[in-house]
Design a protein around this motif. Structure first.
Motif, PDB file in Angstrom:
ATOM      1  N   VAL A   8      13.759  47.330  65.035  1.00  0.00           N
ATOM      2  CA  VAL A   8      14.826  46.757  65.633  1.00  0.00           C
ATOM      3  C   VAL A   8      15.663  45.988  64.378  1.00  0.00           C
ATOM      4  CG1 VAL A   8      15.821  45.039  67.168  1.00  0.00           C
ATOM      5  CG2 VAL A   8      13.708  46.392  67.900  1.00  0.00           C
ATOM      6  N   GLY A   9      17.078  46.484  64.507  1.00  0.00           N
ATOM      7  CA  GLY A   9      17.917  45.643  63.660  1.00  0.00           C
ATOM      8  C   GLY A   9      18.771  44.781  64.123  1.00  0.00           C
ATOM      9  N   ILE A  10      19.032  43.655  63.762  1.00  0.00           N
ATOM     10  CA  ILE A  10      19.929  42.630  64.520  1.00  0.00           C
ATOM     11  C   ILE A  10      20.851  42.183  63.436  1.00  0.00           C
ATOM     12  CG2 ILE A  10      20.182  40.366  65.918  1.00  0.00           C
ATOM     13  CD1 ILE A  10      17.349  40.881  66.581  1.00  0.00           C
ATOM     14  N   LEU A  11      22.284  42.772  63.590  1.00  0.00           N
ATOM     15  CA  LEU A  11      23.209  41.904  62.756  1.00  0.00           C
ATOM     16  C   LEU A  11      24.158  40.932  63.231  1.00  0.00           C
ATOM     17  CD1 LEU A  11      24.792  42.775  60.036  1.00  0.00           C
ATOM     18  CD2 LEU A  11      26.167  44.493  61.446  1.00  0.00           C
ATOM     19  N   ILE A  12      24.144  39.854  62.730  1.00  0.00           N
ATOM     20  CA  ILE A  12      24.859  38.676  63.483  1.00  0.00           C
ATOM     21  C   ILE A  12      26.168  38.422  62.525  1.00  0.00           C
ATOM     22  CG2 ILE A  12      24.642  36.180  63.747  1.00  0.00           C
ATOM     23  CD1 ILE A  12      21.517  36.696  64.185  1.00  0.00           C
ATOM     24  N   ASN A  13      27.123  38.581  63.379  1.00  0.00           N
ATOM     25  CA  ASN A  13      28.483  38.382  62.674  1.00  0.00           C
ATOM     26  C   ASN A  13      29.182  37.137  63.050  1.00  0.00           C
ATOM     27  OD1 ASN A  13      31.129  38.383  61.907  1.00  0.00           O
ATOM     28  ND2 ASN A  13      31.337  40.772  61.884  1.00  0.00           N
ATOM     29  N   PRO A  14      29.035  36.006  62.437  1.00  0.00           N
ATOM     30  CA  PRO A  14      29.525  34.641  62.965  1.00  0.00           C
ATOM     31  C   PRO A  14      31.297  34.568  63.004  1.00  0.00           C
ATOM     32  CG  PRO A  14      28.624  34.278  60.817  1.00  0.00           C
ATOM     33  CD  PRO A  14      28.391  35.817  61.104  1.00  0.00           C
ATOM     34  N   GLU A  15      31.728  35.455  62.153  1.00  0.00           N
ATOM     35  CA  GLU A  15      33.390  35.275  61.999  1.00  0.00           C
ATOM     36  C   GLU A  15      33.688  36.042  63.476  1.00  0.00           C
ATOM     37  OE1 GLU A  15      34.688  37.530  58.721  1.00  0.00           O
ATOM     38  OE2 GLU A  15      33.692  35.990  57.353  1.00  0.00           O
ATOM     39  N   LYS A  16      33.153  36.962  64.067  1.00  0.00           N
ATOM     40  CA  LYS A  16      33.314  37.587  65.166  1.00  0.00           C
ATOM     41  C   LYS A  16      32.737  37.217  66.428  1.00  0.00           C
ATOM     42  CE  LYS A  16      35.206  41.901  63.067  1.00  0.00           C
ATOM     43  NZ  LYS A  16      35.021  43.341  63.226  1.00  0.00           N
ATOM     44  N   HIS A  17      31.797  36.195  66.170  1.00  0.00           N
ATOM     45  CA  HIS A  17      30.879  35.661  67.276  1.00  0.00           C
ATOM     46  C   HIS A  17      30.141  36.886  67.937  1.00  0.00           C
ATOM     47  CE1 HIS A  17      32.028  31.388  68.009  1.00  0.00           C
ATOM     48  NE2 HIS A  17      32.286  31.572  66.512  1.00  0.00           N
ATOM     49  N   ALA A  43      20.704  31.879  73.616  1.00  0.00           N
ATOM     50  CA  ALA A  43      22.126  32.145  73.878  1.00  0.00           C
ATOM     51  C   ALA A  43      22.788  32.403  72.530  1.00  0.00           C
ATOM     52  CB  ALA A  43      22.696  30.988  74.623  1.00  0.00           C
ATOM     53  N   VAL A  44      23.666  33.641  72.675  1.00  0.00           N
ATOM     54  CA  VAL A  44      24.428  33.906  71.561  1.00  0.00           C
ATOM     55  C   VAL A  44      25.196  32.943  71.057  1.00  0.00           C
ATOM     56  CG1 VAL A  44      26.203  35.379  70.585  1.00  0.00           C
ATOM     57  CG2 VAL A  44      24.588  36.406  72.179  1.00  0.00           C
ATOM     58  N   SER A  45      25.767  31.987  71.992  1.00  0.00           N
ATOM     59  CA  SER A  45      26.722  30.848  71.511  1.00  0.00           C
ATOM     60  C   SER A  45      26.045  29.841  70.822  1.00  0.00           C
ATOM     61  CB  SER A  45      27.561  30.532  72.958  1.00  0.00           C
ATOM     62  OG  SER A  45      26.376  30.018  73.870  1.00  0.00           O
ATOM     63  N   ASP A  46      24.806  29.997  71.077  1.00  0.00           N
ATOM     64  CA  ASP A  46      23.869  28.790  70.438  1.00  0.00           C
ATOM     65  C   ASP A  46      23.655  29.483  68.865  1.00  0.00           C
ATOM     66  OD1 ASP A  46      23.899  27.137  72.505  1.00  0.00           O
ATOM     67  OD2 ASP A  46      21.681  27.841  72.798  1.00  0.00           O
ATOM     68  N   LEU A  47      24.158  30.384  68.551  1.00  0.00           N
ATOM     69  CA  LEU A  47      24.035  30.714  67.125  1.00  0.00           C
ATOM     70  C   LEU A  47      24.982  30.350  66.134  1.00  0.00           C
ATOM     71  CD1 LEU A  47      23.047  34.606  67.508  1.00  0.00           C
ATOM     72  CD2 LEU A  47      21.606  32.734  67.188  1.00  0.00           C
ATOM     73  N   TRP A  48      26.041  29.797  66.834  1.00  0.00           N
ATOM     74  CA  TRP A  48      27.181  29.504  65.936  1.00  0.00           C
ATOM     75  C   TRP A  48      27.382  27.889  65.861  1.00  0.00           C
ATOM     76  CZ3 TRP A  48      27.095  34.137  65.395  1.00  0.00           C
ATOM     77  CH2 TRP A  48      27.194  35.038  66.121  1.00  0.00           C
ATOM     78  N   PRO A  49      27.917  27.351  64.587  1.00  0.00           N
ATOM     79  CA  PRO A  49      28.048  26.020  64.648  1.00  0.00           C
ATOM     80  C   PRO A  49      28.964  25.270  65.692  1.00  0.00           C
ATOM     81  CG  PRO A  49      29.111  27.052  62.854  1.00  0.00           C
ATOM     82  CD  PRO A  49      28.426  28.278  63.769  1.00  0.00           C
TER      83      PRO A  49
END
Length: 61
Positions: free
Chosen positions: A11-20, A52-58
């Motif tokens: 599995v590959g997980i790409l996290i893009n904080p700029e685009k949430h 939660a995805v929203s918990d990944l962002w500051p």
């Protein structure tokens, strides 16, 4: 990401904080795209774990 999958990555997980946005890649499957309001889980690798995805962002004040 496809190079990693072709070499055996499950599995590959790409996290893009700029685009949430979070993209989940698996060989031979369509990319799963998650955003704020979604829950990220990878039960085949980390059973019982989720965030939660929203918990990944500051926090923004």
């Amino acid at each position: 990401m496809q190079d990693f999958l072709s070499q055996g990555t499950k599995v590959g997980i790409l996290i893009n904080p700029e685009k949430h946005r979070v993209e989940i890649y698996r060989l031979g499957e369509e990319v799963v795209i998650l955003g704020d309001g979604d829950i990220l889980s990878v039960p085949d690798l980390l059973p019982g774990w989720e965030v939660a995805v929203s918990d990944l962002w500051p926090l923004e004040f």
